[in-house]
Design an enzyme around this catalytic site. Sequence first.
Site, short mmCIF file in Angstrom:
data_model
loop_
_atom_site.label_atom_id
_atom_site.label_comp_id
_atom_site.label_asym_id
_atom_site.label_seq_id
_atom_site.Cartn_x
_atom_site.Cartn_y
_atom_site.Cartn_z
CE LYS A 1 -9.30 29.17 44.88
NZ LYS A 1 -10.77 29.20 44.86
CG ASP B 1 -13.42 31.47 44.22
OD1 ASP B 1 -13.01 32.24 45.11
OD2 ASP B 1 -13.65 30.25 44.44
CG ASP C 1 -4.34 40.01 32.75
OD1 ASP C 1 -4.51 41.07 32.12
OD2 ASP C 1 -4.32 38.89 32.19
CE1 TYR D 1 0.21 37.87 34.68
CE2 TYR D 1 1.09 38.81 32.65
CZ TYR D 1 0.01 38.45 33.43
OH TYR D 1 -1.26 38.68 32.97
CG ASP E 1 -9.52 42.25 30.24
OD1 ASP E 1 -8.69 43.15 30.49
OD2 ASP E 1 -9.57 41.67 29.15
C1 IPM Z 1 -2.57 43.58 30.11
C2 IPM Z 1 -2.21 42.50 29.11
C3 IPM Z 1 -0.81 42.00 29.38
C4 IPM Z 1 -0.79 41.36 30.77
C5 IPM Z 1 -0.22 41.01 28.36
C6 IPM Z 1 -0.36 41.50 26.95
C7 IPM Z 1 1.22 40.73 28.65
O1 IPM Z 1 -3.15 41.48 29.15
O2 IPM Z 1 -1.84 44.58 30.18
O3 IPM Z 1 -3.59 43.46 30.77
O4 IPM Z 1 -1.20 40.21 30.92
O5 IPM Z 1 -0.34 42.04 31.69
MN MN Z 2 -4.94 41.98 30.34
#
Ligand code: IPM
Ligand code: MN
Length: 344
Positions: free
Chosen positions: A184, A217, A241, A138, A245
């Site tokens: 990794k 992975d 990240d 990032y 999710d």
């Molecule tokens: C999160 C989002 C952010 C990230 C993006 C929008 C910059 O996906 O907070 O998970 O990747 O950190």
């Molecule tokens: Mn995210």
Amino acid sequence: MPKVVVLPGDGVGPEVVSCALEVLKAVAPDLEYSEYAFGLAGTEKYGRPLGDEVLEAALGADAVFMGSVGGLPGSTDHVARELRPESGLLALRKALGVYANLRPTKVYAGLEHLSPLKPEIAGGVDILILRELLGGAYFGQPRGLEDGQGFNTIRYTTAEVQRAARWAFQAARGRSGRVCSVDKANVLEVSEFWRRVVVEVHQAEFSDIELTHEYVDSCAMILVKNPKRYDVILTENLFGDILSDLASVLPGSLGLLPSASLGDRVGLYEPIHGSAPDIAGQGIANPAATILSAAMMLTYSFNRPDQARALEGAVQKSLFSHPTRDLGGVSGSRAFTDAVLAQL
Ligand code: IPM
Ligand code: MN
Ligand code: NAD
């Protein structure tokens, strides 16, 4: 009075933030709020996603409470990277120095049926993902997009890995005492380095904690197949990240996962989901993740565990009585919020 800077943001952001503020005001009426445009809304008002007065207010606040940003319709190719809403969020995280991103995922007792996984697999899941938030791809230099190539750099320094690792080990002490560091290292030098520093911190300061290592992975697979194996997952920015999710599916929806981003001073609290442009404006976004982020703010910025527990308990009961659409129920944001208020 403790000062909270509120950044509703874009898409469903303002919808879930207004729900969460109603609930928050019911348990903590003494907090002082000031709201600012941020993200696409920030660009409309200030000509860029993170306006100067917004940054100044955030730096001077006791906590920052955010919805989500983004959702520019169509291609973003024509928008300079620093003018994109996501860049505003990254700049805010960087300015606040919030390197430790806590993303808890919990399957509450009695809510196993909301998970797409079998109840015996989902039941009892209680994982804390500790995502390093200010390093890796990032922020790494060099980066660029040129004719014929696009590139980024994943770079970590000793100090960056150490402070994230310490956070994870400390957190594990208050939980079941296990940290799994995810990397990794079979392919990437930066991961080999990450692992080396994590081991050093563990040996020097946290030998009471059980430390394991896993490749990212394989971790993604085990998170679905046997998630109870994990207590604290410590990982770098990009892996965290993606894995968070994925982990949101364990309790049933991305609309359930809160986060706290902590550093040495002001904390930033936001759901892990984005602006959800596909459902924005319909009144159906699940506000639970944002309400639970408010609970994390009460815990970490204001040291009010009783108020946080009250919020969490009310959310838990409302998820049972008034599940939202993302969870297979029929309740909209309003009905869910009313249920939480009634529980409080
Ligand atoms: C999160 C989002 C952010 C990230 C993006 C929008 C910059 O996906 O907070 O998970 O990747 O950190
Ligand atoms: Mn995210
Ligand atoms: P998203 O998280 O916005 O949505 C993914 C899917 O989950 C969508 O189908 C959406 O409807 C659903 N969803 C998300 N939150 C929900 C909620 N509270 N209730 C019910 N359903 C929900 O991810 P995306 O579509 O990939 O990204 C949209 C925009 O948001 C992009 O511009 C992205 O960069 C941005 N984003 C911002 C943040 C942030 O502000 N922290 C986080 C992630 C993505």
